[in-house]
Motif scaffolding. Structure first.
Motif, short mmCIF file in Angstrom:
data_model
loop_
_atom_site.label_atom_id
_atom_site.label_comp_id
_atom_site.label_asym_id
_atom_site.label_seq_id
_atom_site.Cartn_x
_atom_site.Cartn_y
_atom_site.Cartn_z
N HIS A 196 -6.27 29.83 9.84
CA HIS A 196 -7.33 29.61 8.86
C HIS A 196 -7.67 28.13 8.72
O HIS A 196 -8.84 27.76 8.60
CB HIS A 196 -6.92 30.19 7.52
CG HIS A 196 -6.91 31.69 7.49
ND1 HIS A 196 -6.35 32.42 6.48
CD2 HIS A 196 -7.41 32.60 8.39
CE1 HIS A 196 -6.50 33.71 6.74
NE2 HIS A 196 -7.12 33.84 7.89
N LYS A 197 -6.65 27.28 8.72
CA LYS A 197 -6.91 25.85 8.58
C LYS A 197 -7.64 25.30 9.80
O LYS A 197 -8.51 24.43 9.66
CB LYS A 197 -5.59 25.11 8.37
CG LYS A 197 -4.96 25.35 7.00
CD LYS A 197 -3.62 24.67 6.88
CE LYS A 197 -2.99 24.94 5.51
NZ LYS A 197 -1.64 24.32 5.40
N ARG A 198 -7.29 25.80 10.98
CA ARG A 198 -8.01 25.36 12.18
C ARG A 198 -9.48 25.77 12.11
O ARG A 198 -10.37 24.99 12.45
CB ARG A 198 -7.36 25.97 13.42
CG ARG A 198 -5.96 25.47 13.70
CD ARG A 198 -5.95 24.05 14.18
NE ARG A 198 -4.61 23.61 14.50
CZ ARG A 198 -4.29 22.37 14.86
NH1 ARG A 198 -5.24 21.46 14.95
NH2 ARG A 198 -3.04 22.03 15.11
N GLN A 199 -9.72 26.99 11.67
CA GLN A 199 -11.10 27.45 11.57
C GLN A 199 -11.87 26.66 10.52
O GLN A 199 -13.03 26.29 10.74
CB GLN A 199 -11.11 28.94 11.22
CG GLN A 199 -10.58 29.83 12.33
CD GLN A 199 -10.50 31.29 11.92
OE1 GLN A 199 -10.60 31.61 10.74
NE2 GLN A 199 -10.29 32.17 12.88
N ASP A 200 -11.23 26.39 9.38
CA ASP A 200 -11.90 25.59 8.34
C ASP A 200 -12.21 24.18 8.83
O ASP A 200 -13.27 23.63 8.55
CB ASP A 200 -11.03 25.53 7.08
CG ASP A 200 -10.93 26.87 6.38
OD1 ASP A 200 -11.77 27.74 6.66
OD2 ASP A 200 -10.00 27.05 5.58
N ALA A 201 -11.25 23.60 9.56
CA ALA A 201 -11.46 22.23 10.06
C ALA A 201 -12.62 22.19 11.05
O ALA A 201 -13.45 21.27 11.02
CB ALA A 201 -10.18 21.72 10.72
N LEU A 202 -12.71 23.19 11.92
CA LEU A 202 -13.82 23.24 12.88
C LEU A 202 -15.15 23.42 12.16
O LEU A 202 -16.15 22.79 12.52
CB LEU A 202 -13.59 24.37 13.88
CG LEU A 202 -12.48 24.16 14.91
CD1 LEU A 202 -12.30 25.41 15.75
CD2 LEU A 202 -12.79 22.96 15.81
N GLN A 203 -15.18 24.28 11.14
CA GLN A 203 -16.42 24.47 10.40
C GLN A 203 -16.84 23.20 9.67
O GLN A 203 -18.04 22.88 9.61
CB GLN A 203 -16.25 25.62 9.40
CG GLN A 203 -16.12 26.98 10.07
CD GLN A 203 -15.87 28.10 9.08
OE1 GLN A 203 -15.73 27.85 7.88
NE2 GLN A 203 -15.79 29.32 9.56
N ARG A 204 -15.88 22.48 9.11
CA ARG A 204 -16.23 21.23 8.41
C ARG A 204 -16.74 20.18 9.38
O ARG A 204 -17.66 19.42 9.07
CB ARG A 204 -15.00 20.71 7.67
CG ARG A 204 -14.62 21.57 6.46
CD ARG A 204 -13.31 21.13 5.87
NE ARG A 204 -12.90 21.99 4.76
CZ ARG A 204 -11.74 21.90 4.16
NH1 ARG A 204 -10.85 21.01 4.55
NH2 ARG A 204 -11.44 22.72 3.16
N LEU A 205 -16.14 20.11 10.57
CA LEU A 205 -16.61 19.15 11.56
C LEU A 205 -18.03 19.48 12.00
O LEU A 205 -18.88 18.59 12.14
CB LEU A 205 -15.67 19.15 12.77
CG LEU A 205 -14.35 18.39 12.61
CD1 LEU A 205 -13.50 18.56 13.86
CD2 LEU A 205 -14.59 16.91 12.34
N ARG A 206 -18.30 20.76 12.20
CA ARG A 206 -19.64 21.15 12.64
C ARG A 206 -20.67 20.90 11.54
O ARG A 206 -21.81 20.54 11.81
CB ARG A 206 -19.64 22.62 13.03
CG ARG A 206 -18.86 22.91 14.31
CD ARG A 206 -18.65 24.40 14.49
NE ARG A 206 -17.86 24.68 15.68
CZ ARG A 206 -17.36 25.88 15.98
NH1 ARG A 206 -17.58 26.90 15.16
NH2 ARG A 206 -16.64 26.06 17.07
N ALA A 207 -20.25 21.11 10.28
CA ALA A 207 -21.20 20.95 9.17
C ALA A 207 -21.40 19.48 8.81
O ALA A 207 -22.51 19.07 8.48
CB ALA A 207 -20.70 21.72 7.95
N ALA A 208 -20.31 18.68 8.86
CA ALA A 208 -20.40 17.30 8.41
C ALA A 208 -20.95 16.37 9.47
O ALA A 208 -21.64 15.40 9.16
CB ALA A 208 -19.02 16.81 7.96
N GLY A 209 -20.65 16.64 10.73
CA GLY A 209 -21.12 15.76 11.79
C GLY A 209 -20.35 14.46 11.81
O GLY A 209 -19.23 14.34 11.32
#
Length: 251
Positions: A196-209
């Motif tokens: 879950h943390k890996r998925q959240d981190a990837l989503q934040r990277l994609r959203a934040a840029g």
């Protein structure tokens, strides 16, 4: 270009931040890759926004996605509780009375058997860790009482421990079985949190840029420390299980 650690403006070709002095050698390829992805996304129309705008134009109500509830396989969870109990009793009868094996083999068998069942029980039941721990010790106590009952029935000896030494061995054996089951529980929860943390981190990277990469790096660092702590707890429970299970055999 901004530094992903302190958000200071730095030269595009810099390999070390002039403000915070952090090394950018490993981070810079990731920054460039994210910049390329942002450029590709910016060149494409946003299909989700177009669909929402069309729905608003015709007055259609927006439909919110309902998160799926975790599926609980209760029959499988019950099997993961009862099957190790039955296997422990069967193994005790076979090793002690049929094959007359050393007690060491029984202790090692009782240490290894509950761990995978604890893992699959956590996966099937979706319970939090505390109820799983209580159930683990309940199964361990029932297993040791069952072994004692088999011994009392065959050898015509008392069912319950008769002195302090026997009580200590009884408790330590039950604790070793319970801790082995708990280790399996913890490994599943640790693996689930890691995913879950890996998925959240990837989503934040994609959203934040690029501008939000500093918080993503911080999140990744905290995730690693959390993973190390969880792995340390799993190792400690395993070590305690082995210690309590084999302590009486070593004198």
């Amino acid at each position: 270009m901004k530094c992903p650690y302190c958000a200071s403006e730095i030269a595009d070709e810099a390999l070390v931040c002039a403000v915070c002095r952090r090394d950018l050698f490993l981070v810079k390829p990731l920054l460039e890759r994210i910049a390329d992805l942002e450029a590709q996304l910016a060149a494409r129309p946003a299909p989700a926004e177009s669909v929402v705008a069309a729905g608003d134009a015709v007055g259609a109500p927006a439909i919110e996605a309902v998160p799926a509830a975790p599926v609980r396989a209760l029959p499988t969870a019950l099997v993961c509780l009862l099957l190790p109990l039955l296997l422990l009793l069967l193994g005790h009868w076979l090793l002690v009375f049929v094959y007359d094996a050393k007690v060491l083999y029984l202790r090692v068998f009782a240490l290894l058997l509950p761990l995978p069942f604890g893992f699959f029980f956590a996966r099937a039941s979706r319970l939090s860790l505390l109820p799983g721990v209580l159930l683990a010790f309940l199964v361990a106590l029932l297993a040791v009482f069952g072994m004692s009952a088999i011994t009392a029935l065959i050898d015509q000896v008392p069912l319950l421990p008769q002195d302090a030494v026997e009580v200590r061995e009884f408790v330590e054996f039950a604790a070793s079985i319970g801790l082995s089951f708990i280790t399996g529980l913890w490994l599943y929860h640790w693996l689930e949190q890691r995913i879950h943390k890996r998925q959240d981190a990837l989503q934040r990277l994609r959203a934040a840029g690029v501008s939000g990469l500093g918080s993503g790096v911080l999140t990744e660092s905290l995730t690693r420390w959390s993973d190390l702590g969880s792995a340390a707890v799993a190792l400690c429970t395993t070590a305690m299980s082995i210690y309590t299970g084999l302590k009486s055999l070593g004198g």
